[in-house]
Design a protein around this motif. Structure first.
Motif, mmCIF file in Angstrom:
data_model
loop_
_atom_site.group_PDB
_atom_site.id
_atom_site.type_symbol
_atom_site.label_atom_id
_atom_site.label_comp_id
_atom_site.label_asym_id
_atom_site.label_seq_id
_atom_site.Cartn_x
_atom_site.Cartn_y
_atom_site.Cartn_z
ATOM 1 N N ILE A 23 0.805 -1.476 -0.221
ATOM 2 C CA ILE A 23 0.014 -0.088 -0.133
ATOM 3 C C ILE A 23 0.996 1.380 -0.456
ATOM 4 O O ILE A 23 0.496 2.432 -1.048
ATOM 5 N N THR A 24 1.723 1.170 0.419
ATOM 6 C CA THR A 24 2.712 2.368 1.008
ATOM 7 C C THR A 24 3.323 3.314 -0.605
ATOM 8 O O THR A 24 3.351 3.941 -0.898
ATOM 9 N N ASP A 25 4.092 1.458 -1.428
ATOM 10 C CA ASP A 25 4.344 2.225 -2.743
ATOM 11 C C ASP A 25 3.489 2.883 -3.488
ATOM 12 O O ASP A 25 3.330 3.350 -4.349
ATOM 13 N N PHE A 26 2.117 2.097 -3.446
ATOM 14 C CA PHE A 26 1.403 2.327 -4.657
ATOM 15 C C PHE A 26 0.339 3.760 -4.196
ATOM 16 O O PHE A 26 0.742 4.843 -4.613
ATOM 17 N N MET A 27 0.658 4.039 -2.397
ATOM 18 C CA MET A 27 0.801 5.795 -2.692
ATOM 19 C C MET A 27 1.493 7.290 -2.732
ATOM 20 O O MET A 27 1.232 7.610 -3.153
ATOM 21 N N ARG A 28 2.748 5.956 -2.950
ATOM 22 C CA ARG A 28 3.807 6.662 -3.397
ATOM 23 C C ARG A 28 3.689 7.493 -5.052
ATOM 24 O O ARG A 28 3.760 8.431 -5.448
ATOM 25 N N VAL A 29 3.697 6.193 -5.153
ATOM 26 C CA VAL A 29 2.854 6.513 -7.028
ATOM 27 C C VAL A 29 1.647 7.877 -6.605
ATOM 28 O O VAL A 29 1.873 8.379 -8.029
ATOM 29 N N VAL A 30 0.438 7.982 -6.134
ATOM 30 C CA VAL A 30 -0.370 8.025 -6.267
ATOM 31 C C VAL A 30 -0.065 9.966 -6.206
ATOM 32 O O VAL A 30 -0.080 10.808 -6.855
ATOM 33 N N VAL A 31 0.833 10.100 -5.265
ATOM 34 C CA VAL A 31 1.722 11.272 -4.544
ATOM 35 C C VAL A 31 2.591 11.996 -6.439
ATOM 36 O O VAL A 31 2.522 13.247 -6.469
ATOM 37 N N GLU A 32 2.981 11.447 -6.516
ATOM 38 C CA GLU A 32 4.311 11.311 -7.863
ATOM 39 C C GLU A 32 2.812 11.845 -8.858
ATOM 40 O O GLU A 32 3.718 13.059 -9.608
ATOM 41 N N VAL A 33 1.702 10.963 -8.832
ATOM 42 C CA VAL A 33 0.967 11.220 -10.022
ATOM 43 C C VAL A 33 0.009 12.318 -10.094
ATOM 44 O O VAL A 33 0.146 13.541 -10.846
ATOM 45 N N SER A 34 0.090 12.713 -9.151
ATOM 46 C CA SER A 34 -1.007 13.989 -7.774
ATOM 47 C C SER A 34 0.385 15.630 -8.308
ATOM 48 O O SER A 34 -0.814 16.676 -8.677
ATOM 49 N N ARG A 35 1.376 15.100 -8.329
ATOM 50 C CA ARG A 35 2.668 16.424 -8.243
ATOM 51 C C ARG A 35 2.582 16.598 -9.930
ATOM 52 O O ARG A 35 2.342 17.698 -9.851
ATOM 53 N N GLY A 36 2.315 16.414 -10.481
ATOM 54 C CA GLY A 36 1.915 15.858 -11.997
ATOM 55 C C GLY A 36 0.935 16.571 -12.788
ATOM 56 O O GLY A 36 0.957 17.771 -12.961
ATOM 57 N N CYS A 37 0.180 16.551 -12.072
ATOM 58 C CA CYS A 37 -2.059 16.658 -12.259
ATOM 59 C C CYS A 37 -2.443 16.228 -11.364
ATOM 60 O O CYS A 37 -2.833 14.956 -10.688
ATOM 61 N N PRO A 38 -2.681 17.125 -10.328
ATOM 62 C CA PRO A 38 -3.966 16.352 -9.010
ATOM 63 C C PRO A 38 -5.250 15.460 -9.406
ATOM 64 O O PRO A 38 -5.252 14.623 -9.282
ATOM 65 N N SER A 39 -5.917 16.183 -10.428
ATOM 66 C CA SER A 39 -7.274 15.606 -11.515
ATOM 67 C C SER A 39 -6.889 13.809 -11.909
ATOM 68 O O SER A 39 -7.671 13.226 -11.156
ATOM 69 N N THR A 40 -5.943 14.125 -12.616
ATOM 70 C CA THR A 40 -4.998 12.819 -12.878
ATOM 71 C C THR A 40 -5.322 12.027 -11.910
ATOM 72 O O THR A 40 -5.020 10.801 -11.597
ATOM 73 N N GLY A 41 -4.008 12.236 -10.682
ATOM 74 C CA GLY A 41 -4.191 11.543 -9.188
ATOM 75 C C GLY A 41 -5.565 10.907 -9.051
ATOM 76 O O GLY A 41 -4.794 9.602 -8.909
ATOM 77 N N TRP A 42 -6.070 11.457 -8.806
ATOM 78 C CA TRP A 42 -7.417 11.566 -7.806
ATOM 79 C C TRP A 42 -7.639 10.048 -8.720
ATOM 80 O O TRP A 42 -8.601 9.148 -8.552
ATOM 81 N N CYS A 43 -8.275 10.484 -10.308
ATOM 82 C CA CYS A 43 -8.971 9.669 -11.423
ATOM 83 C C CYS A 43 -8.488 8.707 -11.235
ATOM 84 O O CYS A 43 -8.792 7.058 -11.791
ATOM 85 N N LEU A 44 -6.569 8.052 -11.537
ATOM 86 C CA LEU A 44 -6.206 7.060 -11.371
ATOM 87 C C LEU A 44 -6.128 6.196 -9.731
ATOM 88 O O LEU A 44 -6.554 5.293 -9.581
ATOM 89 N N SER A 45 -5.734 7.101 -9.387
ATOM 90 C CA SER A 45 -5.915 6.357 -7.666
ATOM 91 C C SER A 45 -7.612 5.771 -7.157
ATOM 92 O O SER A 45 -7.804 4.807 -6.626
ATOM 93 N N LEU A 46 -8.470 6.749 -7.746
ATOM 94 C CA LEU A 46 -9.665 6.553 -7.025
ATOM 95 C C LEU A 46 -10.350 5.297 -7.913
ATOM 96 O O LEU A 46 -11.930 4.628 -7.816
ATOM 97 N N GLY A 47 -9.902 5.214 -9.174
ATOM 98 C CA GLY A 47 -9.996 3.723 -10.083
ATOM 99 C C GLY A 47 -9.601 2.849 -9.896
ATOM 100 O O GLY A 47 -10.189 1.245 -10.146
ATOM 101 N N SER A 48 -7.887 2.455 -10.051
ATOM 102 C CA SER A 48 -7.565 1.293 -9.632
ATOM 103 C C SER A 48 -7.415 0.281 -8.265
ATOM 104 O O SER A 48 -6.908 -0.061 -8.563
ATOM 105 N N SER A 49 -6.824 1.475 -7.527
ATOM 106 C CA SER A 49 -6.593 1.413 -6.004
ATOM 107 C C SER A 49 -7.904 -0.279 -5.353
ATOM 108 O O SER A 49 -7.996 -0.838 -4.441
ATOM 109 N N HIS A 50 -9.420 -0.195 -6.002
ATOM 110 C CA HIS A 50 -10.596 -0.799 -5.419
ATOM 111 C C HIS A 50 -10.359 -2.128 -6.185
ATOM 112 O O HIS A 50 -11.041 -3.309 -5.295
ATOM 113 N N VAL A 51 -9.227 -2.719 -6.809
ATOM 114 C CA VAL A 51 -9.282 -3.749 -6.698
ATOM 115 C C VAL A 51 -8.743 -4.856 -5.962
ATOM 116 O O VAL A 51 -9.000 -5.531 -5.306
#
Length: 424
Positions: A83-111
């Motif tokens: 989980i820690t590594d997944f969250m670090r990817v979310v941080v980095e993607v959100s640093r590039g584009c917060p909207s994109t980080g939100w969409c990616l995280s809340l779509g892919s994490s629910h597996v």
């Protein structure tokens, strides 16, 4: 005990394993790929807002990078990363584009939820031969499920279904027929994309306009009985008889409320770090408004503000790492029979995440107040980040801090009283 798992298809319950696209892929490699996408994501910010979700090109980059498979079980071609590594990817993607980080995280994490809640045969059907699964999850049961000769019939609309544009399924709460004494019953439904309609109703908010948080409508959608799992009244607890039996990994046995709150924190950390990047450039390019007219980077007052902001975000990120590590520890302890992953444990993780959000809110407020009007002009990145962060603060997670703190305090004090009584 390790959270890596004993390998895919542990008890042969999910069919033939799907091979990993990159068997040697490590968490460090995936995190670096997220960092390397920063310039691309920033160049796409305006287009992402107008489109209301990230581009097909970005989606394909995420697929190749392995982002969608980070939490996917190995049996389905995933990597079962922490989980820690997944969250670090979310941080980095959100640093590039917060909207994109939100969409990616809340779509892919629910597996993570799917792998510990639904029967292995349902999981295998959902993931398919491609080993790909993206599903928004709305906890408000705004869709009703009624018995049908083939299972359940669903009707209604889930709003705020972040991750909808590239979803393979919807996985959200439904209201089931009342139980004994008319007690309400809630279930989690897994619905294929073909039975859903993604509405074109996102993008008119103050910020996060590219988060892909569209509504999903289901009309007379019939799903098999096993595609709905009834949930308890408190936070969702994954089933060890499913998660461990099918995948051999304690990660798929825990409670997930704290993890969901941690996603909010990860996005906000990335967002504020993006704003700090703009602030840093401003510090070197603009002069202080008072004498001596040195650059803001040379001015002691701005140095102090900058140091405070940086420290607040660093502490929030340390809390994020602790939440992820604690989740795995609690899952491992529960799976080994050494102690239950309790509702109080879940509330503690959630409250840590919410307190982290307070820290980044303080940092963002200080950043906005000290930036200056010319820097926060319309159309600038910093103005977009301020709009995005203001919208983040309207999320229910931000409104539940006091409620969760009250529940946590009650749980802890009740446990303490019970312990004292047992010691007498």
């Amino acid at each position: 005990m390790t959270t890596t798992g004993s390998g895919p298809n542990t008890l042969g319950l999910v069919g033939s394993p799907i091979p990993q696209p990159e068997p040697g892929l490590t968490a460090e490699m995936v995190i670096q790929r997220a960092r390397d996408m920063r310039d691309h994501l920033r160049s796409e910010q305006e287009a992402t807002e107008k489109r209301t979700y990230y581009s097909q090109e970005t989606h394909e980059k995420f697929e190749r990078a392995g982002f969608y498979r980070m939490l996917m079980p190995k049996a389905f071609g995933g990597y079962e990363m922490r989980i820690t590594d997944f969250m670090r990817v979310v941080v980095e993607v959100s640093r590039g584009c917060p909207s994109t980080g939100w969409c990616l995280s809340l779509g892919s994490s629910h597996v993570l939820i799917m792998a510990g809640l639904f029967a292995p045969e349902v999981q295998a059907e959902a993931v398919g031969s491609a080993g790909h699964f993206v599903a928004p999850s709305r906890m408000v049961p705004s869709v009703r499920a009624v018995p049908h000769e083939d299972g359940w019939e669903l009707n209604g609309t889930w709003d705020y279904s972040s991750g909808a544009p590239y979803s393979t399924h919807a996985m959200s709460s439904v209201m089931l027929p009342a139980g004994d004494n008319d007690a309400p019953r809630i279930g989690m439904a897994l619905v294929p994309r073909a039975q859903c309609t993604v509405l074109d109703d996102w993008g008119n908010t103050l910020g996060m306009r590219g988060s892909g948080s569209h509504s999903i409508r289901v009309e007379n959608a019939v799903v098999p009985a096993e595609h709905i799992v009834e949930m308890g009244p408190s936070s969702i607890k994954l089933d060890p008889n499913i998660g461990m039996a099918a995948h051999g990994n304690p990660m798929y046995t825990g409670r997930i409320f704290g993890v969901l709150m941690a996603e909010q924190l990860a996005i906000e950390i990335g967002l504020v770090r993006a704003a700090l990047d703009e602030y840093t450039a401003m510090m070197h390019g603009k002069k202080a408004t008072w004498n001596p007219r040195v650059t803001r980077a040379e001015d002691p007052q701005y140095q102090e503000w900058y140091g405070r902001m940086s420290t607040l975000v660093d502490v929030a990120e340390a809390a994020l790492d602790r939440i992820g590590d604690s989740y795995h520890t609690l899952c491992e302890r529960d799976a080994a029979g050494e102690g239950e992953f309790s509702h109080a444990d879940d509330l503690r993780l959630a409250s840590m995440a919410q307190q982290g959000c307070r820290l980044v809110t303080e940092a963002m407020d200080l950043l906005a107040r000290t930036s200056g009007t010319s820097v926060m002009r319309s159309g600038s990145r910093l103005e977009r980040y301020w709009r995005d962060f203001s919208t983040c603060r309207t999320h229910p997670a931000e409104l539940m801090r006091e409620l969760n703190a009250t529940q946590l305090g009650s749980e802890l004090l009740t446990a303490e009283d019970a312990a004292k009584a047992g010691a007498r």
